[in-house]
Design a protein around this motif. Structure first.
Motif, mmCIF file in Angstrom:
data_model
loop_
_atom_site.group_PDB
_atom_site.id
_atom_site.type_symbol
_atom_site.label_atom_id
_atom_site.label_comp_id
_atom_site.label_asym_id
_atom_site.label_seq_id
_atom_site.Cartn_x
_atom_site.Cartn_y
_atom_site.Cartn_z
ATOM 1 N N HIS A 53 0.865 -1.187 0.000
ATOM 2 C CA HIS A 53 0.000 0.000 0.000
ATOM 3 C C HIS A 53 0.900 1.235 0.000
ATOM 4 O O HIS A 53 1.066 1.895 1.031
ATOM 5 N N PRO A 54 1.504 1.576 -1.154
ATOM 6 C CA PRO A 54 2.498 2.664 -1.214
ATOM 7 C C PRO A 54 1.999 4.009 -0.692
ATOM 8 O O PRO A 54 2.743 4.733 -0.045
ATOM 9 N N THR A 55 0.751 4.343 -0.938
ATOM 10 C CA THR A 55 0.257 5.649 -0.490
ATOM 11 C C THR A 55 0.085 5.712 1.021
ATOM 12 O O THR A 55 0.120 6.793 1.598
ATOM 13 N N ALA A 56 -0.081 4.572 1.675
ATOM 14 C CA ALA A 56 -0.261 4.565 3.129
ATOM 15 C C ALA A 56 0.984 5.088 3.842
ATOM 16 O O ALA A 56 0.885 5.857 4.799
ATOM 17 N N VAL A 57 2.157 4.680 3.381
ATOM 18 C CA VAL A 57 3.401 5.110 4.021
ATOM 19 C C VAL A 57 3.611 6.610 3.826
ATOM 20 O O VAL A 57 3.917 7.336 4.779
ATOM 21 N N SER A 58 3.410 7.104 2.616
ATOM 22 C CA SER A 58 3.594 8.541 2.374
ATOM 23 C C SER A 58 2.541 9.358 3.116
ATOM 24 O O SER A 58 2.828 10.448 3.611
ATOM 25 N N THR A 59 1.328 8.840 3.246
ATOM 26 C CA THR A 59 0.276 9.528 3.992
ATOM 27 C C THR A 59 0.624 9.592 5.473
ATOM 28 O O THR A 59 0.418 10.623 6.121
ATOM 29 N N LEU A 60 1.171 8.503 6.022
ATOM 30 C CA LEU A 60 1.590 8.493 7.422
ATOM 31 C C LEU A 60 2.673 9.544 7.662
ATOM 32 O O LEU A 60 2.584 10.339 8.596
ATOM 33 N N ARG A 61 3.687 9.560 6.811
ATOM 34 C CA ARG A 61 4.770 10.547 6.957
ATOM 35 C C ARG A 61 4.232 11.976 6.895
ATOM 36 O O ARG A 61 4.611 12.822 7.698
ATOM 37 N N ALA A 62 3.353 12.240 5.940
ATOM 38 C CA ALA A 62 2.783 13.584 5.782
ATOM 39 C C ALA A 62 1.951 13.976 7.008
ATOM 40 O O ALA A 62 2.022 15.114 7.476
ATOM 41 N N ALA A 63 1.170 13.039 7.540
ATOM 42 C CA ALA A 63 0.345 13.326 8.715
ATOM 43 C C ALA A 63 1.210 13.605 9.937
ATOM 44 O O ALA A 63 0.907 14.508 10.727
ATOM 45 N N ARG A 65 4.296 14.873 9.931
ATOM 46 C CA ARG A 65 4.880 16.213 9.739
ATOM 47 C C ARG A 65 3.852 17.313 9.966
ATOM 48 O O ARG A 65 4.142 18.326 10.585
ATOM 49 N N ALA A 66 2.643 17.111 9.452
ATOM 50 C CA ALA A 66 1.581 18.116 9.589
ATOM 51 C C ALA A 66 1.217 18.354 11.054
ATOM 52 O O ALA A 66 0.749 19.431 11.410
ATOM 53 N N ASN A 67 1.448 17.355 11.895
ATOM 54 C CA ASN A 67 1.134 17.481 13.319
ATOM 55 C C ASN A 67 2.364 17.768 14.169
ATOM 56 O O ASN A 67 2.326 17.647 15.396
ATOM 57 N N GLY A 68 3.469 18.130 13.515
ATOM 58 C CA GLY A 68 4.676 18.512 14.238
ATOM 59 C C GLY A 68 5.423 17.355 14.870
ATOM 60 O O GLY A 68 6.199 17.555 15.803
ATOM 61 N N ILE A 69 5.185 16.146 14.373
ATOM 62 C CA ILE A 69 5.841 14.966 14.937
ATOM 63 C C ILE A 69 6.990 14.551 14.027
ATOM 64 O O ILE A 69 6.809 14.367 12.822
ATOM 65 N N ILE A 70 8.146 14.416 14.632
ATOM 66 C CA ILE A 70 9.309 13.949 13.888
ATOM 67 C C ILE A 70 9.528 12.494 14.290
ATOM 68 O O ILE A 70 9.847 12.189 15.433
ATOM 69 N N GLY A 71 9.319 11.604 13.360
ATOM 70 C CA GLY A 71 9.480 10.179 13.630
ATOM 71 C C GLY A 71 10.326 9.543 12.548
ATOM 72 O O GLY A 71 10.436 10.070 11.435
ATOM 73 N N PHE A 72 10.932 8.439 12.861
ATOM 74 C CA PHE A 72 11.739 7.710 11.901
ATOM 75 C C PHE A 72 10.874 6.587 11.329
ATOM 76 O O PHE A 72 10.610 5.597 11.992
ATOM 77 N N VAL A 73 10.401 6.795 10.104
ATOM 78 C CA VAL A 73 9.556 5.811 9.446
ATOM 79 C C VAL A 73 10.412 5.078 8.421
ATOM 80 O O VAL A 73 10.829 5.652 7.421
ATOM 81 N N ARG A 74 10.697 3.839 8.727
ATOM 82 C CA ARG A 74 11.422 2.984 7.795
ATOM 83 C C ARG A 74 10.637 1.683 7.709
ATOM 84 O O ARG A 74 10.874 0.746 8.449
ATOM 85 N N PRO A 75 9.626 1.699 6.820
ATOM 86 C CA PRO A 75 8.745 0.546 6.747
ATOM 87 C C PRO A 75 9.536 -0.752 6.608
ATOM 88 O O PRO A 75 10.539 -0.775 5.908
ATOM 89 N N PRO A 76 9.093 -1.758 7.296
ATOM 90 C CA PRO A 76 7.800 -1.891 7.959
ATOM 91 C C PRO A 76 7.792 -1.422 9.409
ATOM 92 O O PRO A 76 6.931 -1.826 10.172
ATOM 93 N N MET A 77 8.732 -0.566 9.806
ATOM 94 C CA MET A 77 8.766 -0.117 11.198
ATOM 95 C C MET A 77 8.638 1.399 11.317
ATOM 96 O O MET A 77 9.033 2.134 10.424
ATOM 97 N N PHE A 78 8.085 1.801 12.449
ATOM 98 C CA PHE A 78 8.013 3.218 12.810
ATOM 99 C C PHE A 78 8.641 3.337 14.191
ATOM 100 O O PHE A 78 8.173 2.724 15.145
#
Length: 86
Positions: A53-63, A65-78
């Protein structure tokens, strides 16, 4: 104290979202395994292949950032940790 709070909150997320298969933490550093909720398989391999589900990962990253959260997303892990103030 942080370990128990982190573990409790990660467990809450696992119970709430079908896209998080399991979680773990070491100290205040946490990790969640991201899965495609439609199939239960990891959202993609570490090398980027087999993305279910390629758009799911990019949507998670965008959400995040939009909420001021800096996380390390390296699928399949967050990976996540509380803010560090020095």
């Amino acid at each position: 104290k942080y370990v128990s709070i982190m573990k409790e909150e990660l467990d809450t997320l696992v119970g709430k979202y079908a896209s998080i298969a399991r979680s773990r933490c070491s100290g205040a550093f946490g990790c969640m395994d991201l899965v495609d909720p439609r199939s239960g398989v990891p959202v993609q391999n570490f090398d980027g292949s087999n993305s279910t589900h390629p758009t799911a990962v990019s949507t998670l990253r965008a959400a995040l950032r939009a909420n001021g959260i800096i996380g390390f997303v390296r699928p399949p892990m967050f990976h996540c940790a509380p803010a560090l103030v020095i």
